[in-house]
Design a protein around this motif. Structure first.
Motif, PDB file in Angstrom:
ATOM      1  N   ILE A 119       0.834  -1.203   0.000  1.00 48.35           N
ATOM      2  CA  ILE A 119       0.000   0.000   0.000  1.00 48.35           C
ATOM      3  C   ILE A 119       0.867   1.251   0.000  1.00 48.35           C
ATOM      4  CG2 ILE A 119      -1.691   1.322   1.339  1.00 48.35           C
ATOM      5  CD1 ILE A 119      -2.898  -1.288   2.237  1.00 48.35           C
ATOM      6  N   SER A 170       2.182   1.896  -3.375  1.00 48.51           N
ATOM      7  CA  SER A 170       1.110   2.456  -4.203  1.00 48.51           C
ATOM      8  C   SER A 170       0.943   3.942  -3.942  1.00 48.51           C
ATOM      9  CB  SER A 170      -0.202   1.717  -3.913  1.00 48.51           C
ATOM     10  OG  SER A 170      -0.051   0.333  -4.068  1.00 48.51           O
ATOM     11  N   TYR A 171       0.907   4.300  -2.657  1.00 45.87           N
ATOM     12  CA  TYR A 171       0.742   5.708  -2.287  1.00 45.87           C
ATOM     13  C   TYR A 171       1.907   6.554  -2.798  1.00 45.87           C
ATOM     14  CZ  TYR A 171       0.669   9.899   0.617  1.00 45.87           C
ATOM     15  OH  TYR A 171       0.681  11.199   1.041  1.00 45.87           O
ATOM     16  N   TYR A 211      -3.079  -5.217  -2.877  1.00 47.80           N
ATOM     17  CA  TYR A 211      -2.675  -5.668  -4.206  1.00 47.80           C
ATOM     18  C   TYR A 211      -3.403  -4.907  -5.312  1.00 47.80           C
ATOM     19  CZ  TYR A 211      -0.877  -9.328  -1.221  1.00 47.80           C
ATOM     20  OH  TYR A 211      -0.230 -10.005  -0.219  1.00 47.80           O
ATOM     21  N   SER A 228      -4.444  -1.879  -4.996  1.00 47.61           N
ATOM     22  CA  SER A 228      -3.844  -0.547  -4.958  1.00 47.61           C
ATOM     23  C   SER A 228      -2.530  -0.509  -5.731  1.00 47.61           C
ATOM     24  CB  SER A 228      -3.613  -0.137  -3.496  1.00 47.61           C
ATOM     25  OG  SER A 228      -2.966   1.108  -3.417  1.00 47.61           O
ATOM     26  N   LEU A 229      -1.707  -1.534  -5.561  1.00 47.72           N
ATOM     27  CA  LEU A 229      -0.417  -1.565  -6.246  1.00 47.72           C
ATOM     28  C   LEU A 229      -0.583  -1.680  -7.759  1.00 47.72           C
ATOM     29  CD1 LEU A 229       2.651  -1.678  -6.154  1.00 47.72           C
ATOM     30  CD2 LEU A 229       2.484  -4.164  -5.883  1.00 47.72           C
ATOM     31  N   ALA A 239      -1.656   1.680  -9.107  1.00 51.11           N
ATOM     32  CA  ALA A 239      -0.597   2.686  -9.090  1.00 51.11           C
ATOM     33  C   ALA A 239       0.435   2.441 -10.180  1.00 51.11           C
ATOM     34  CB  ALA A 239       0.071   2.704  -7.716  1.00 51.11           C
ATOM     35  N   TYR A 262      -7.766   3.983 -12.104  1.00 51.56           N
ATOM     36  CA  TYR A 262      -7.958   3.834 -10.657  1.00 51.56           C
ATOM     37  C   TYR A 262      -9.354   3.315 -10.332  1.00 51.56           C
ATOM     38  CZ  TYR A 262      -7.130   4.908  -5.725  1.00 51.56           C
ATOM     39  OH  TYR A 262      -6.940   4.820  -4.363  1.00 51.56           O
ATOM     40  N   MET A 318      -8.984  -0.323  -8.915  1.00 48.49           N
ATOM     41  CA  MET A 318      -9.017  -0.193  -7.457  1.00 48.49           C
ATOM     42  C   MET A 318     -10.437   0.007  -6.927  1.00 48.49           C
ATOM     43  SD  MET A 318      -7.330   0.168  -4.532  1.00 48.49           S
ATOM     44  CE  MET A 318      -7.398   1.047  -2.968  1.00 48.49           C
TER      45      MET A 318
END
Length: 449
Positions: A250, A253-254, A389, A391-392, A395, A423, A427
């Motif tokens: 996460i 990703s951020y 996952y 999120s990754l 990204a 996204y 996501m």
């Protein structure tokens, strides 16, 4: 202590102090932005945002472990109150974690400084790397390392249910930062001053948070107790590191969507554009930080509700926080679009925000992402880490599309249009489906945990 009542804006002392702290962050953040925008040239301001992005990427070594530690501290506190463990179990756990974080903060600083020196020299910012910028970067890295250590103490205090003490410490730290930064009015144009403001404020924050941890009732009880710890805290740390691997996903990703995105942009746009984008995102960050006051203060309570099996309480906490955060963030972002540009002009800012069309599209995309992020936070609180996952993948896909679009001459508008599409599909849809199950079924699969 304020007892929760339906319809109350704030349901407990943690929320009240979180509100005060977020208000302090807003005021200090706006002052910080105003002083930087007025005192630094666009090129220097852009360099400052490169500083922020570089250390943010280096901070990935922390793996998001602080949030995991806070969640486990909440579990230990709940087990202690139920008589399942002794206070010495909590203390040993905290002491092992403290030594680990001292090592981790030092390691991150040692990695960040040379990597940042290399990146800044590679970009030939300010006609090449020179001594004043190197010193400013070193001071910034030291402040960032202290922030990593402070996040550990904050996690313990928050997990023990005393978030209000951590938030009170944050208020004093914000005041320290602005007090130092005011010297920009006398000595404008120096990156060393905001870096020093960060260093001193984080030093104060670490001191106050460590004192708050030492004053926890469970810590005092452990120090007075003659019992020996029954749990192996080293094993507990190993379990949390394993848990943090998913949190690390996460974090990656951020960082890709924030600091990594800035570094990508810096390869295709002039520093003046980076300054405008960074200034826009910093103002947006102030608004979204305030909007998270409810979800942030409820995070560990949601974890505790899940641990105790109180799913009615979990739903109340989530929907109350999500509704308030959504409304406040929308009002704040709309206000940025309307009033931020003229205010910056009147203030004499040397850097403008992005153009109106770009600004409107970016604010809309960020609002949707923020809402989905609030749902993801709830899933993390209850231990459903599968969101990591998704999120990754989102990204990574966004960064790949961004590089492709930028290499073909497209601008920020096209970038963010593609970003929300990717996204939302990768996501958004899975997160909404998982949240519906987490809030309506009183069980979460072992695989999710």
């Amino acid at each position: 202590m304020i007892k929760p009542k339906p319809g109350n804006l704030f349901q407990n002392r943690n929320q009240i102090w979180t509100f005060y702290a977020q208000l302090a962050r807003i005021l200090s953040g706006l002052a910080f932005i105003g002083l930087l925008a007025r005192s630094l040239s666009s090129e220097l301001l852009g360099t400052w945002y490169i500083f922020v992005s570089l250390f943010g990427v280096a901070g990935l070594v922390e793996m998001g472990l602080a949030q995991v530690i806070g969640r486990h501290a909440a579990y230990l506190k709940a087990d202690y109150e139920l008589g399942r463990i002794s206070s010495t179990d909590f203390l040993k756990f905290a002491q092992v974690g403290e030594r680990f974080y001292l090592f981790l903060a030092s390691l991150i600083g040692l990695i960040a400084f040379p990597v940042g020196m290399w990146w800044l020299s590679l970009d030939e910012i300010q006609s090449g790397m020179h001594a004043p910028m190197a010193v400013a970067w070193l001071v910034y890295v030291m402040g960032g390392a202290l922030a990593i250590l402070g996040s550990y103490y904050a996690a313990l205090v928050n997990g023990a249910g005393q978030m209000w003490q951590a938030q009170r410490a944050a208020i004093f730290a914000a005041g320290m930062s602005i007090a130092v930064l005011l010297t920009l009015l006398v000595l404008p144009g120096a990156l060393l001053i905001p870096a020093t403001a960060m260093l001193l404020s984080q030093l104060l924050l670490v001191v106050l948070l460590r004192r708050a941890y030492q004053n926890l009732s469970i810590t005092k009880a452990a120090l007075l107790s003659s019992q020996s710890a029954e749990i192996n805290s080293y094993v507990a740390i190993q379990v949390m590191v394993k848990d943090a691997v998913k949190m690390f996903v996460i974090m990656v990703s951020y960082q890709l969507l924030t600091n990594g995105f800035v570094l990508i942009l810096s390869k295709y746009f002039k520093m003046e554009v980076i300054a405008s984008y960074g200034l826009t995102m910093q103002i947006v960050g102030v608004v979204l930080t305030f909007s998270m006051v409810w979800s942030h203060s409820n995070f560990f309570e949601m974890a505790a509700a899940r641990q105790s099996g109180d799913f009615l309480r979990l739903r109340q906490l989530f929907f109350g926080a999500f509704t308030r955060a959504g409304v406040v963030s929308f009002i704040g972002l709309f206000a940025i679009f309307l009033v931020a540009p003229p205010i910056l002009a009147l203030w004499g800012s040397k850097t403008d925000l992005l153009q109106p069309v770009s600004l409107a599209i970016i604010l809309g995309v960020l609002w949707v992402e923020f809402g989905l992020g609030q749902v993801a936070q709830m899933l993390i609180a209850v231990g459903d880490m599968r969101v990591a996952y998704f999120s990754l993948v989102a990204a990574v896909a966004i960064c790949i599309f961004s590089v492709l679009l930028l290499s073909h001459g497209y601008g920020l508008v096209e970038l963010f249009a593609a970003r929300i599409l990717v996204y939302g599909c990768v996501m958004g849809i899975p997160v909404l489906l998982m949240s519906n199950k987490a809030l309506t079924v009183e069980s979460v699969s072992d695989e999710a945990l």
